[in-house]
Design an enzyme around this catalytic site. Structure first.
Site, PDB file in Angstrom:
ATOM      1  N   ASP A 167      62.281 -38.481  39.596  1.00  0.00           N
ATOM      2  CA  ASP A 167      63.452 -37.701  39.233  1.00  0.00           C
ATOM      3  C   ASP A 167      64.068 -38.173  37.931  1.00  0.00           C
ATOM      4  O   ASP A 167      64.528 -37.379  37.133  1.00  0.00           O
ATOM      5  CB  ASP A 167      64.485 -37.780  40.348  1.00  0.00           C
ATOM      6  CG  ASP A 167      63.929 -37.193  41.633  1.00  0.00           C
ATOM      7  OD1 ASP A 167      63.296 -36.132  41.543  1.00  0.00           O
ATOM      8  OD2 ASP A 167      64.090 -37.801  42.688  1.00  0.00           O
TER       9      ASP A 167
ATOM     10  N   HIS B  36      72.034 -20.794  18.959  1.00  0.00           N
ATOM     11  CA  HIS B  36      72.115 -22.229  19.246  1.00  0.00           C
ATOM     12  C   HIS B  36      72.363 -22.990  17.955  1.00  0.00           C
ATOM     13  O   HIS B  36      71.900 -22.577  16.889  1.00  0.00           O
ATOM     14  CB  HIS B  36      70.811 -22.718  19.887  1.00  0.00           C
ATOM     15  CG  HIS B  36      70.785 -24.205  20.119  1.00  0.00           C
ATOM     16  ND1 HIS B  36      71.654 -24.816  20.996  1.00  0.00           N
ATOM     17  CD2 HIS B  36      70.023 -25.190  19.591  1.00  0.00           C
ATOM     18  CE1 HIS B  36      71.418 -26.126  20.983  1.00  0.00           C
ATOM     19  NE2 HIS B  36      70.436 -26.377  20.153  1.00  0.00           N
TER      20      HIS B  36
ATOM     21  N   ASP C 122      71.752 -42.249  14.356  1.00  0.00           N
ATOM     22  CA  ASP C 122      71.001 -41.198  15.037  1.00  0.00           C
ATOM     23  C   ASP C 122      69.903 -40.636  14.120  1.00  0.00           C
ATOM     24  O   ASP C 122      70.176 -40.254  12.989  1.00  0.00           O
ATOM     25  CB  ASP C 122      72.020 -40.097  15.413  1.00  0.00           C
ATOM     26  CG  ASP C 122      71.412 -38.902  16.128  1.00  0.00           C
ATOM     27  OD1 ASP C 122      70.214 -38.920  16.437  1.00  0.00           O
ATOM     28  OD2 ASP C 122      72.184 -37.942  16.371  1.00  0.00           O
TER      29      ASP C 122
ATOM     30  N   HIS D 204      72.894 -32.518  16.503  1.00  0.00           N
ATOM     31  CA  HIS D 204      72.513 -33.683  15.694  1.00  0.00           C
ATOM     32  C   HIS D 204      72.402 -33.278  14.226  1.00  0.00           C
ATOM     33  O   HIS D 204      71.787 -32.251  13.909  1.00  0.00           O
ATOM     34  CB  HIS D 204      71.171 -34.241  16.156  1.00  0.00           C
ATOM     35  CG  HIS D 204      71.166 -34.664  17.592  1.00  0.00           C
ATOM     36  ND1 HIS D 204      71.431 -35.960  17.989  1.00  0.00           N
ATOM     37  CD2 HIS D 204      70.950 -33.969  18.729  1.00  0.00           C
ATOM     38  CE1 HIS D 204      71.362 -36.037  19.306  1.00  0.00           C
ATOM     39  NE2 HIS D 204      71.071 -34.841  19.783  1.00  0.00           N
TER      40      HIS D 204
ATOM     41  N   SER E 131      72.206 -27.129  16.742  1.00  0.00           N
ATOM     42  CA  SER E 131      71.912 -28.481  17.209  1.00  0.00           C
ATOM     43  C   SER E 131      73.157 -29.360  17.112  1.00  0.00           C
ATOM     44  O   SER E 131      74.002 -29.172  16.246  1.00  0.00           O
ATOM     45  CB  SER E 131      70.792 -29.074  16.372  1.00  0.00           C
ATOM     46  OG  SER E 131      70.611 -30.435  16.725  1.00  0.00           O
TER      47      SER E 131
ATOM     48  N   HIS F  57      76.663 -37.502  27.412  1.00  0.00           N
ATOM     49  CA  HIS F  57      75.316 -36.994  27.675  1.00  0.00           C
ATOM     50  C   HIS F  57      74.516 -37.976  28.523  1.00  0.00           C
ATOM     51  O   HIS F  57      74.657 -39.186  28.375  1.00  0.00           O
ATOM     52  CB  HIS F  57      74.579 -36.730  26.360  1.00  0.00           C
ATOM     53  CG  HIS F  57      74.955 -35.419  25.739  1.00  0.00           C
ATOM     54  ND1 HIS F  57      74.837 -35.179  24.391  1.00  0.00           N
ATOM     55  CD2 HIS F  57      75.448 -34.290  26.281  1.00  0.00           C
ATOM     56  CE1 HIS F  57      75.243 -33.947  24.138  1.00  0.00           C
ATOM     57  NE2 HIS F  57      75.628 -33.390  25.272  1.00  0.00           N
TER      58      HIS F  57
ATOM     59  N   ASP G 131      75.426 -40.070  18.940  1.00  0.00           N
ATOM     60  CA  ASP G 131      74.871 -38.803  18.446  1.00  0.00           C
ATOM     61  C   ASP G 131      75.935 -38.126  17.606  1.00  0.00           C
ATOM     62  O   ASP G 131      77.097 -38.113  17.978  1.00  0.00           O
ATOM     63  CB  ASP G 131      74.508 -37.901  19.622  1.00  0.00           C
ATOM     64  CG  ASP G 131      73.388 -38.477  20.467  1.00  0.00           C
ATOM     65  OD1 ASP G 131      72.849 -39.534  20.091  1.00  0.00           O
ATOM     66  OD2 ASP G 131      73.064 -37.875  21.500  1.00  0.00           O
TER      67      ASP G 131
ATOM     68  N   GLY H 278      56.736 -36.491  40.783  1.00  0.00           N
ATOM     69  CA  GLY H 278      57.550 -37.003  41.871  1.00  0.00           C
ATOM     70  C   GLY H 278      58.671 -37.915  41.435  1.00  0.00           C
ATOM     71  O   GLY H 278      59.374 -38.480  42.256  1.00  0.00           O
TER      72      GLY H 278
ATOM     73  N   ASP I 207      71.578 -39.008  28.366  1.00  0.00           N
ATOM     74  CA  ASP I 207      70.755 -40.020  27.684  1.00  0.00           C
ATOM     75  C   ASP I 207      71.610 -41.166  27.133  1.00  0.00           C
ATOM     76  O   ASP I 207      71.091 -42.089  26.511  1.00  0.00           O
ATOM     77  CB  ASP I 207      69.867 -39.396  26.590  1.00  0.00           C
ATOM     78  CG  ASP I 207      70.646 -38.711  25.490  1.00  0.00           C
ATOM     79  OD1 ASP I 207      71.699 -38.103  25.779  1.00  0.00           O
ATOM     80  OD2 ASP I 207      70.218 -38.776  24.325  1.00  0.00           O
ATOM     81  N   HIS I 208      72.937 -41.112  27.408  1.00  0.00           N
ATOM     82  CA  HIS I 208      73.823 -42.199  26.986  1.00  0.00           C
ATOM     83  C   HIS I 208      74.620 -42.794  28.141  1.00  0.00           C
ATOM     84  O   HIS I 208      75.066 -43.931  28.067  1.00  0.00           O
ATOM     85  CB  HIS I 208      74.772 -41.707  25.886  1.00  0.00           C
ATOM     86  CG  HIS I 208      74.039 -41.282  24.658  1.00  0.00           C
ATOM     87  ND1 HIS I 208      73.957 -42.062  23.531  1.00  0.00           N
ATOM     88  CD2 HIS I 208      73.282 -40.188  24.412  1.00  0.00           C
ATOM     89  CE1 HIS I 208      73.197 -41.450  22.636  1.00  0.00           C
ATOM     90  NE2 HIS I 208      72.776 -40.307  23.147  1.00  0.00           N
TER      91      HIS I 208
HETATM   92 ZN   LIG Z   1      71.549 -38.640  22.651  1.00  0.00          ZN
HETATM   93 ZN   LIG Z   2      74.221 -36.494  22.846  1.00  0.00          ZN
END
Ligand SMILES: [Zn+2]
Ligand SMILES: [Zn+2]
Length: 554
Positions: free
Chosen positions: A47, A364, A195, A368, A366, A72, A163, A45, A74-75
């Site tokens: 988000d 794909h 990173d 990083h 990455s 991104h 990153d 539940g 996460d930043h």
């Molecule tokens: Zn990141």
């Molecule tokens: Zn990133």
């Protein structure tokens, strides 16, 4: 010279996600990145997960600026919540690259935070922020306009890499500014916060531009419709998918809100170039024969409400998948998302689709850098101290080993954790005492579709039941006038007298806080109550019942 320089990570260490770092000198603060994390399966539940930034709330007056390395989630994802919490009159300037700031703007608009000053910087620009000098250094990653952040004080310069990978042939032809990094090394870098995401992968990461030809190979073998899923922010990947589609005479439809939004922003800023007439709107998908179409979709992480996940559940309004369709996962699951991705893949097979993942073909790359790139960074900037960032404890440990391997003294390497500040002065560096850190849960925001909300509510109710809290407050001053009522149903734990008493206490405390903050409007008050109680119940019981606050004014 005074100091110390304090580097306090509030997120991103010992975990993948919600990166946020507070850098402090002479009582002034620069915050680098304000990220969020997506919930794991057991956070029913919920988000979004934000870093606990109580520390910043208390120091709002001291914040010179917020700097964001790239767009991104996460930043950048926690930006609206952080700004709102700091209070309207204390909102600091936000700095970052042009695309990053455009993405921030669109996010803040959605949250109706229009007044925030967003300052787009070009690579190499420098800005004075109180006792800090700020410089952004161009890096390559899986989103354009990505920077490392150099912060200079009298004590020296520290670098937060953000990153990065060292892609020698990036799609936009702009490799990382290695010469500037080398210069920093020559000038003598005080601290590197780097990173660690791929510290466990040996060698060098493959170049993003290598992905395009492989996508085209895969597409060429498909007879039916093709659905490609990748991160919506990976604008260079979207470019390569559209290029491959165009080369094979297929039209492209973009599906998923964030996919459409990011491609729009990317087109406006010239990061993506799509030939006229190639894109078709999702509602016209059925007008084209299967072999003439590529659909680019969100959902590469199996996110519950994403377009691909809905397609896999035969629940997407525009795309009905069928036998003969091929779904290409042009992404790998972020640690923690594997289960959701596997489930989605299996449902796709059940429908009769063919599925191609990065394990089947090199579709794909990455964003990083791998171990050798982390070593290259260390060798370029030659830091006196190293604090690995952006990784779980295992990857932070491996990054530390890589630093040792290139000759950094073990005592100059600091394996940190969220809430633990590294303090540096002329005499040396050491960890200070722990500050508050942790997680804040957000639910019910940013969900547009009523059907999604209904689904979420049902999931919560079936799992952890419901708490209804009725608070009666005085119209004059917002103070609680009678003890709050607590009603619960279907909670799979013992809600005894003691717990109910504690919950009533938490309600009163929350109301007091709201009254002190002069929050009077019923809607806002209910929101505050909801957030505080949800957190309280979770802290106590590790459960997420639905919390329904009802505020009555008398
Ligand atoms: Zn990141
Ligand atoms: Zn990133």
């Amino acid at each position: 010279m005074s100091g110390p320089l304090r580097v306090l990570p509030l997120g991103g260490l010992g975990e993948i996600g919600k990166n946020m770092t507070v850098v402090e000198y002479e009582g002034r603060i620069v915050v680098v990145d304000v990220g969020l994390r997506f919930p794991t399966a057991e956070m029913l539940g919920i988000d979004l997960v934000l870093p606990d930034f109580s520390y910043l709330r208390e120091r709002a007056e001291d914040i010179e600026a917020i700097v964001i390395t790239h767009g991104h989630e996460d930043h950048i994802g926690a930006l609206p919540w952080v700004l709102r919490e700091l209070g309207e009159d204390k909102i600091p300037a936000v700095y970052g690259g042009a695309l990053t700031m455009a993405m921030a703007r669109s996010k803040l608009d959605e949250h109706k935070l229009k007044a925030t000053p967003l300052e787009a910087l070009a690579d190499g620009d420098t800005v004075d922020l109180g006792p800090f000098g700020l410089e952004l250094i161009h890096m390559t990653h899986s989103i354009p306009d990505c920077s490392a952040v150099a912060l200079t004080t009298e004590l020296g310069t520290m670098l937060i890499t953000g990153d990065y990978k060292f892609d020698q042939t990036p799609v936009d032809g702009k490799p990382a500014d290695v010469s500037r990094l080398a210069e920093l090394g020559r000038e003598g870098l005080l601290l590197l916060c780097g990173d660690s995401t791929n510290a466990d992968r040996p060698g060098f990461s493959p170049s993003e531009s290598g992905v395009g030809p492989h996508l085209e190979d895969v597409f060429a073998r498909c007879e039916g419709r093709i659905v490609v899923t990748s991160f919506a922010s990976n604008i260079h990947r979207v470019q390569q998918v559209t290029d491959a589609a165009a080369a094979l005479g297929r039209k492209v439809a973009l599906v998923g809100r964030s996919m459409r939004k990011n491609v729009n922003i990317g087109r406006q800023l010239g990061h993506i170039d799509v030939p006229e007439g190639l894109l078709v709107p999702p509602r016209e998908i059925d007008d084209f024969p299967d072999h003439k179409l590529v659909i680019i979709s969100t959902g590469s992480q199996g996110e519950p409400l994403s377009a691909l996940r809905r397609m896999a559940h035969r629940d997407h309004p525009q795309v009905q998948l069928h036998d003969g369709d091929t779904v290409v996962f042009s992404a790998t699951p972020i640690p923690g998302n594997e289960r959701a991705v596997n489930e989605t893949v299996d449902r796709l097979y059940h429908i009769g689709c063919d599925v191609i993942t990065a394990a089947d073909a090199p579709v794909h790359a990455s964003g990083h850098g791998y171990a050798e790139e982390i070593k290259l960074m260390l060798n370029l900037v030659k830091p006196r101290y190293v604090m690995p960032f952006h990784g779980d404890h295992k990857r932070i440990h491996l990054h530390a080993k890589l630093a040792e391997a290139v000759g950094v003294a073990p005592e100059a390497i600091f394996k940190g954790e969220n809430g633990l500040p590294l303090e540096i002065d002329e005499r040396g560096a050491s960890f200070g005492s722990k500050e508050q850190s942790g997680m804040i849960f957000v639910d019910g925001v940013d969900i547009g579709d009523p059907a999604d909300v209904a689904l979420r509510d049902r999931r919560m109710l079936s799992g952890d039941g419901i708490f209804i809290v009725v608070a009666t407050v005085s119209e004059q001053d917002g103070e609680s006038v009678v003890p709050p009522e607590v009603i619960f149903r279907g909670v799979p734990f013992e809600a005894d007298g003691k717990l109910l008493k504690q919950i009533r206490g938490a309600v009163e405390a929350s109301l007091d806080r709201a009254a002190a903050d002069e929050i009077r409007e019923i809607d806002l008050l209910q929101q505050v109550l909801h957030d505080d109680l949800a957190k309280f119940v979770y802290d106590k019981l590790r459960r997420r019942p639905m919390v329904l606050p009802v505020v009555v004014e008398v």
